[in-house]
Design a protein around this motif. Structure first.
Motif, mmCIF file in Angstrom:
data_model
loop_
_atom_site.group_PDB
_atom_site.id
_atom_site.type_symbol
_atom_site.label_atom_id
_atom_site.label_comp_id
_atom_site.label_asym_id
_atom_site.label_seq_id
_atom_site.Cartn_x
_atom_site.Cartn_y
_atom_site.Cartn_z
ATOM 1 N N GLU A 123 88.525 59.110 61.906
ATOM 2 C CA GLU A 123 89.889 58.833 61.449
ATOM 3 C C GLU A 123 90.246 59.601 60.172
ATOM 4 O OE1 GLU A 123 87.368 55.236 60.038
ATOM 5 O OE2 GLU A 123 87.506 56.558 61.783
ATOM 6 N N ASN A 124 89.262 60.265 59.578
ATOM 7 C CA ASN A 124 89.508 61.012 58.343
ATOM 8 C C ASN A 124 89.523 62.529 58.546
ATOM 9 O OD1 ASN A 124 89.899 59.029 56.314
ATOM 10 N ND2 ASN A 124 87.714 58.571 56.319
ATOM 11 N N VAL A 125 89.758 62.969 59.772
ATOM 12 C CA VAL A 125 89.792 64.403 60.059
ATOM 13 C C VAL A 125 90.870 65.094 59.232
ATOM 14 C CG1 VAL A 125 90.308 66.133 61.819
ATOM 15 C CG2 VAL A 125 88.842 64.195 62.379
ATOM 16 N N GLU A 126 92.045 64.484 59.153
ATOM 17 C CA GLU A 126 93.145 65.086 58.391
ATOM 18 C C GLU A 126 92.751 65.284 56.932
ATOM 19 O OE1 GLU A 126 97.392 63.550 56.773
ATOM 20 O OE2 GLU A 126 97.199 63.523 58.960
ATOM 21 N N ASN A 127 92.131 64.265 56.348
ATOM 22 C CA ASN A 127 91.669 64.375 54.967
ATOM 23 C C ASN A 127 90.623 65.475 54.819
ATOM 24 O OD1 ASN A 127 93.042 62.412 53.318
ATOM 25 N ND2 ASN A 127 91.988 60.810 54.453
ATOM 26 N N LYS A 128 89.699 65.550 55.762
ATOM 27 C CA LYS A 128 88.639 66.556 55.691
ATOM 28 C C LYS A 128 89.228 67.961 55.701
ATOM 29 C CE LYS A 128 84.232 67.890 57.768
ATOM 30 N NZ LYS A 128 83.240 67.587 58.846
ATOM 31 N N VAL A 129 90.179 68.206 56.605
ATOM 32 C CA VAL A 129 90.824 69.514 56.676
ATOM 33 C C VAL A 129 91.575 69.806 55.376
ATOM 34 C CG1 VAL A 129 92.568 70.912 57.865
ATOM 35 C CG2 VAL A 129 91.033 69.421 59.185
ATOM 36 N N PHE A 130 92.282 68.803 54.874
ATOM 37 C CA PHE A 130 93.058 68.965 53.638
ATOM 38 C C PHE A 130 92.159 69.385 52.488
ATOM 39 C CE2 PHE A 130 95.009 67.574 49.718
ATOM 40 C CZ PHE A 130 96.358 67.826 49.891
ATOM 41 N N TYR A 131 91.031 68.706 52.315
ATOM 42 C CA TYR A 131 90.173 68.979 51.155
ATOM 43 C C TYR A 131 89.353 70.257 51.327
ATOM 44 C CZ TYR A 131 91.522 64.429 49.384
ATOM 45 O OH TYR A 131 92.267 63.359 48.902
ATOM 46 N N LEU A 132 88.954 70.587 52.550
ATOM 47 C CA LEU A 132 88.275 71.865 52.761
ATOM 48 C C LEU A 132 89.223 73.028 52.488
ATOM 49 C CD1 LEU A 132 86.175 71.112 55.965
ATOM 50 C CD2 LEU A 132 85.256 71.808 53.741
ATOM 51 N N LYS A 133 90.465 72.898 52.940
ATOM 52 C CA LYS A 133 91.479 73.916 52.644
ATOM 53 C C LYS A 133 91.683 74.023 51.137
ATOM 54 C CE LYS A 133 96.487 74.448 52.669
ATOM 55 N NZ LYS A 133 96.551 74.079 51.233
ATOM 56 N N MET A 134 91.774 72.891 50.467
ATOM 57 C CA MET A 134 91.971 72.869 49.025
ATOM 58 C C MET A 134 90.802 73.549 48.312
ATOM 59 S SD MET A 134 92.882 69.456 46.801
ATOM 60 C CE MET A 134 93.255 69.519 45.044
ATOM 61 N N LYS A 135 89.586 73.297 48.797
ATOM 62 C CA LYS A 135 88.406 73.948 48.221
ATOM 63 C C LYS A 135 88.494 75.454 48.402
ATOM 64 C CE LYS A 135 83.345 74.011 48.503
ATOM 65 N NZ LYS A 135 82.142 73.415 49.153
ATOM 66 N N GLY A 136 88.862 75.900 49.597
ATOM 67 C CA GLY A 136 89.020 77.326 49.832
ATOM 68 C C GLY A 136 90.060 77.944 48.916
ATOM 69 N N ASP A 137 91.161 77.228 48.713
ATOM 70 C CA ASP A 137 92.242 77.723 47.847
ATOM 71 C C ASP A 137 91.758 77.950 46.421
ATOM 72 O OD1 ASP A 137 94.055 77.634 49.938
ATOM 73 O OD2 ASP A 137 94.897 75.698 49.352
ATOM 74 N N TYR A 138 91.052 76.958 45.856
ATOM 75 C CA TYR A 138 90.665 77.056 44.445
ATOM 76 C C TYR A 138 89.527 78.041 44.223
ATOM 77 C CZ TYR A 138 94.089 73.654 43.097
ATOM 78 O OH TYR A 138 95.300 73.043 42.854
ATOM 79 N N LEU A 139 88.695 78.226 45.220
ATOM 80 C CA LEU A 139 87.718 79.309 45.127
ATOM 81 C C LEU A 139 88.429 80.660 45.185
ATOM 82 C CD1 LEU A 139 84.944 77.827 47.441
ATOM 83 C CD2 LEU A 139 84.751 78.213 44.978
ATOM 84 N N ARG A 140 89.473 80.738 46.000
ATOM 85 C CA ARG A 140 90.277 81.973 46.058
ATOM 86 C C ARG A 140 90.913 82.280 44.713
ATOM 87 N NH1 ARG A 140 95.827 82.343 47.619
ATOM 88 N NH2 ARG A 140 95.710 80.323 48.655
ATOM 89 N N TYR A 141 91.410 81.254 44.035
ATOM 90 C CA TYR A 141 92.025 81.475 42.722
ATOM 91 C C TYR A 141 91.015 82.045 41.726
ATOM 92 C CZ TYR A 141 95.582 78.295 44.666
ATOM 93 O OH TYR A 141 96.530 77.691 45.458
ATOM 94 N N ILE A 142 89.760 81.598 41.836
ATOM 95 C CA ILE A 142 88.722 82.134 40.945
ATOM 96 C C ILE A 142 88.531 83.626 41.201
ATOM 97 C CG2 ILE A 142 86.268 82.076 40.369
ATOM 98 C CD1 ILE A 142 86.279 79.080 40.911
ATOM 99 N N THR A 143 88.500 84.014 42.475
ATOM 100 C CA THR A 143 88.264 85.432 42.780
ATOM 101 C C THR A 143 89.358 86.323 42.205
ATOM 102 O OG1 THR A 143 89.470 85.460 44.908
ATOM 103 C CG2 THR A 143 87.155 84.764 44.943
ATOM 104 N N GLU A 144 90.555 85.788 42.035
ATOM 105 C CA GLU A 144 91.668 86.587 41.526
ATOM 106 C C GLU A 144 91.425 87.086 40.105
ATOM 107 O OE1 GLU A 144 95.297 84.333 43.996
ATOM 108 O OE2 GLU A 144 94.977 83.942 41.867
ATOM 109 N N VAL A 145 90.600 86.381 39.335
ATOM 110 C CA VAL A 145 90.416 86.740 37.926
ATOM 111 C C VAL A 145 89.027 87.288 37.637
ATOM 112 C CG1 VAL A 145 92.100 84.992 37.231
ATOM 113 C CG2 VAL A 145 89.672 84.403 37.222
ATOM 114 N N LEU A 146 88.217 87.475 38.669
ATOM 115 C CA LEU A 146 86.869 87.992 38.464
ATOM 116 C C LEU A 146 86.875 89.515 38.455
ATOM 117 C CD1 LEU A 146 84.718 85.635 40.727
ATOM 118 C CD2 LEU A 146 85.005 85.543 38.242
ATOM 119 N N VAL A 147 86.036 90.078 37.604
ATOM 120 C CA VAL A 147 85.919 91.531 37.487
ATOM 121 C C VAL A 147 84.576 92.005 38.049
ATOM 122 C CG1 VAL A 147 85.864 93.475 35.889
ATOM 123 C CG2 VAL A 147 87.436 91.555 35.466
ATOM 124 N N GLU A 148 83.518 91.252 37.753
ATOM 125 C CA GLU A 148 82.170 91.631 38.184
ATOM 126 C C GLU A 148 82.039 91.458 39.705
ATOM 127 O OE1 GLU A 148 78.973 90.159 39.173
ATOM 128 O OE2 GLU A 148 78.347 92.260 38.987
#
Length: 247
Positions: free
Chosen positions: A121-146
């Motif tokens: 019953e928590n599939v929607e939540n799981k997808v939401f938070y995995l997507k959110m995790k992917g998003d914030y890791l993506r934001y980190i890559t935007e400012v990395l140089v190394e």
């Protein structure tokens, strides 16, 4: 001191109210702290609380992303080496602040929220938070140089998005969370991985799969889905390449 059920409910409602007030006052740092406390005390957020949690971090990190982009533009365009070094140092300060926030989000998702989303019953939540995790890791890559560090975070982001896509197979194709996942993953492929063909394919497939199901939703969900579908179309026609020419 023991708190009764009524008092517990009020405490949760008070945290939600304070976070809402902080949002109205544009005090996003406070908003984040209220929502973190809510997760710590009460576990998996409701849909309304989940959305407020997302908004709190999104607004806080948006300020850092915008500041970093401004400073990065100055670094690129600046001609004076002495001043350029000063701006680079300031840019790195903002990058560290952004990474701290993003790491805070991804750790909370990995260490707490995903553990609470294991049931069917928590599939929607799981997808939401995995997507959110992917998003914030993506934001980190935007400012990395190394490059080595950046490539490692890109892999982690891709893994989170991929896990979200697998879990989202259980959702309707026109579900706004599933569509939002396709939108953000296509942006990740385009902006971070630099794979325009894959980005376009993801966006087009999401649109094609969703069109037939839209009539099955209530008005609010329908409107949310239509909004995301329009963003996918916009990316296909402007950001990627002409949607009409895609086979």
């Amino acid at each position: 001191m023991c708190i009764g059920i009524e008092g517990m409910s009020e405490t949760r409602e008070n945290l939600y109210l304070q976070a809402s007030l902080a949002e109205t006052a544009e005090r996003y740092g406070d908003m984040v702290e209220f929502m973190k406390e809510m997760v710590q005390l009460w576990g998996l957020p409701t849909e309304e609380e989940r959305n407020l949690l997302s908004v709190s971090f999104k607004n806080l990190v948006a300020q850092k992303r915008c500041a970093w982009r401004v400073l990065n533009t100055i670094v690129i365009n600046h001609r004076c080496d002495n001043d350029k070094q000063l701006v680079q140092t300031y840019r790195e300060t903002v990058a560290l602040e952004l990474k701290y926030i993003c790491n805070e989000v991804t750790q909370m998702i990995s260490n707490t929220l995903l553990d609470l989303c294991n049931s069917e019953e928590n599939v929607e939540n799981k997808v939401f938070y995995l997507k959110m995790k992917g998003d914030y890791l993506r934001y980190i890559t935007e400012v990395l140089v190394e490059e080595d560090e950046k490539n490692g975070i890109i892999k982690d982001s891709d893994k989170a998005y991929t896990e979200a896509i697998k879990s989202a197979e259980k959702l309707q194709n026109s579900h706004p969370i599933k569509l939002g996942l396709a939108l953000n993953y296509s942006v990740f492929q385009y902006e971070i991985v630099k794979n325009e063909k894959t980005a376009c394919a993801i966006a087009k497939q999401a649109l094609d799969d969703a069109v037939e199901e839209l009539t099955n939703h209530n008005e609010n969900v329908f409107n949310d889905s239509m909004l995301i579908m329009q963003l996918l179309r916009d990316n296909l026609s402007v950001r990627f390449y002409n949607y009409s020419s895609v086979g």
